[in-house]
Design a protein around this motif. Structure first.
Motif, PDB file in Angstrom:
ATOM      1  N   CYS A  10       0.867  -1.180   0.000  1.00  0.00           N
ATOM      2  CA  CYS A  10       0.000   0.000   0.000  1.00  0.00           C
ATOM      3  C   CYS A  10       0.900   1.225   0.000  1.00  0.00           C
ATOM      4  O   CYS A  10       2.119   1.106  -0.129  1.00  0.00           O
ATOM      5  CB  CYS A  10      -0.991  -0.005   1.164  1.00  0.00           C
ATOM      6  SG  CYS A  10      -0.288   0.124   2.798  1.00  0.00           S
ATOM      7  N   THR A  82      -1.711  -5.278  -4.276  1.00  0.00           N
ATOM      8  CA  THR A  82      -1.864  -3.917  -3.791  1.00  0.00           C
ATOM      9  C   THR A  82      -3.186  -3.828  -3.027  1.00  0.00           C
ATOM     10  O   THR A  82      -4.210  -4.313  -3.503  1.00  0.00           O
ATOM     11  CB  THR A  82      -1.849  -2.895  -4.935  1.00  0.00           C
ATOM     12  OG1 THR A  82      -2.913  -3.188  -5.837  1.00  0.00           O
ATOM     13  CG2 THR A  82      -0.536  -2.922  -5.680  1.00  0.00           C
ATOM     14  N   GLY A  85      -5.772  -0.543  -4.321  1.00  0.00           N
ATOM     15  CA  GLY A  85      -6.444  -0.531  -5.609  1.00  0.00           C
ATOM     16  C   GLY A  85      -5.469  -0.252  -6.749  1.00  0.00           C
ATOM     17  O   GLY A  85      -4.322   0.121  -6.520  1.00  0.00           O
ATOM     18  N   PRO A  86      -5.910  -0.430  -7.988  1.00  0.00           N
ATOM     19  CA  PRO A  86      -5.013  -0.312  -9.132  1.00  0.00           C
ATOM     20  C   PRO A  86      -4.461   1.092  -9.340  1.00  0.00           C
ATOM     21  O   PRO A  86      -3.380   1.260  -9.894  1.00  0.00           O
ATOM     22  CB  PRO A  86      -5.876  -0.736 -10.320  1.00  0.00           C
ATOM     23  CG  PRO A  86      -7.275  -0.544  -9.870  1.00  0.00           C
ATOM     24  CD  PRO A  86      -7.265  -0.771  -8.374  1.00  0.00           C
ATOM     25  N   ARG A 101       0.050  -9.967 -10.337  1.00  0.00           N
ATOM     26  CA  ARG A 101      -0.334  -8.763  -9.590  1.00  0.00           C
ATOM     27  C   ARG A 101      -1.841  -8.746  -9.426  1.00  0.00           C
ATOM     28  O   ARG A 101      -2.579  -8.868 -10.405  1.00  0.00           O
ATOM     29  CB  ARG A 101       0.135  -7.510 -10.310  1.00  0.00           C
ATOM     30  CG  ARG A 101      -0.270  -6.274  -9.545  1.00  0.00           C
ATOM     31  CD  ARG A 101       0.280  -5.022 -10.115  1.00  0.00           C
ATOM     32  NE  ARG A 101      -0.336  -3.894  -9.424  1.00  0.00           N
ATOM     33  CZ  ARG A 101       0.098  -2.663  -9.513  1.00  0.00           C
ATOM     34  NH1 ARG A 101       1.139  -2.387 -10.261  1.00  0.00           N
ATOM     35  NH2 ARG A 101      -0.505  -1.701  -8.868  1.00  0.00           N
ATOM     36  N   ASP A 103      -5.044  -6.494  -7.530  1.00  0.00           N
ATOM     37  CA  ASP A 103      -5.381  -5.190  -6.976  1.00  0.00           C
ATOM     38  C   ASP A 103      -6.623  -5.310  -6.101  1.00  0.00           C
ATOM     39  O   ASP A 103      -7.703  -5.643  -6.595  1.00  0.00           O
ATOM     40  CB  ASP A 103      -5.632  -4.188  -8.103  1.00  0.00           C
ATOM     41  CG  ASP A 103      -4.388  -3.900  -8.901  1.00  0.00           C
ATOM     42  OD1 ASP A 103      -3.368  -3.537  -8.288  1.00  0.00           O
ATOM     43  OD2 ASP A 103      -4.430  -4.063 -10.136  1.00  0.00           O
ATOM     44  N   ALA A 105      -8.878  -3.061  -3.420  1.00  0.00           N
ATOM     45  CA  ALA A 105      -9.089  -1.661  -3.054  1.00  0.00           C
ATOM     46  C   ALA A 105      -9.808  -1.576  -1.708  1.00  0.00           C
ATOM     47  O   ALA A 105     -10.945  -2.032  -1.582  1.00  0.00           O
ATOM     48  CB  ALA A 105      -9.899  -0.949  -4.123  1.00  0.00           C
TER      49      ALA A 105
END
Length: 141
Positions: A10, A82, A85-86, A101, A103, A105
């Protein structure tokens, strides 16, 4: 059998990625080598420490880590996830082509507002949503 290497990222490594790392380490039955980091690391958010303590995860001694250091100094990760989010991360290092990867959020606990009780409730909701997503991730293994 080698453990699956997972890195949660993050912005500040102050909340969301720390929570995700703790839950995957707890629920992953030692199948994962898990770390967390931030693109612009700061201190771990005190409300995050408090709500994680409520579920027997002690983050008091956790420190924020720079993602560039982890990617430079370690073997490649199979998964980089992550939690912002993207579009939530700027200046993200390039990942190897074989890295998956994902994403996810989630709101940033650092920016919740209101009274202490309102901020704790919001941080608990973020914690619980991240726990649910980690459990969903585990269903693929």
């Amino acid at each position: 059998m080698d453990r699956i290497r997972v890195l949660f990222i993050c912005c500040h490594n102050s909340g969301r990625s720390q929570i995700a790392e703790a839950f995957l380490a707890r629920f992953g039955q030692n199948r994962f080598e898990v770390h967390s980091a931030g693109t612009d690391p700061t201190a771990v958010e005190p409300l995050v420490v408090q709500v994680m303590n409520e579920v027997d995860c002690d983050l008091r001694d956790k420190t924020a880590t720079n993602v560039r250091d982890l990617l430079r100094d370690n073997a490649p990760y199979q998964y980089v996830i992550t939690t912002a989010g993207p579009n939530g991360l700027h200046d993200m290092p390039t990942l190897p082509a074989e890295t998956v990867r994902l994403d996810w959020a989630f709101p940033d606990p650092e920016y919740v507002t209101g009274s202490l009780e309102q901020r704790l409730a919001a941080t608990r909701a973020i914690r619980d949503d991240i726990r649910t997503q980690v459990i969903r991730f585990l269903h693929d293994f």
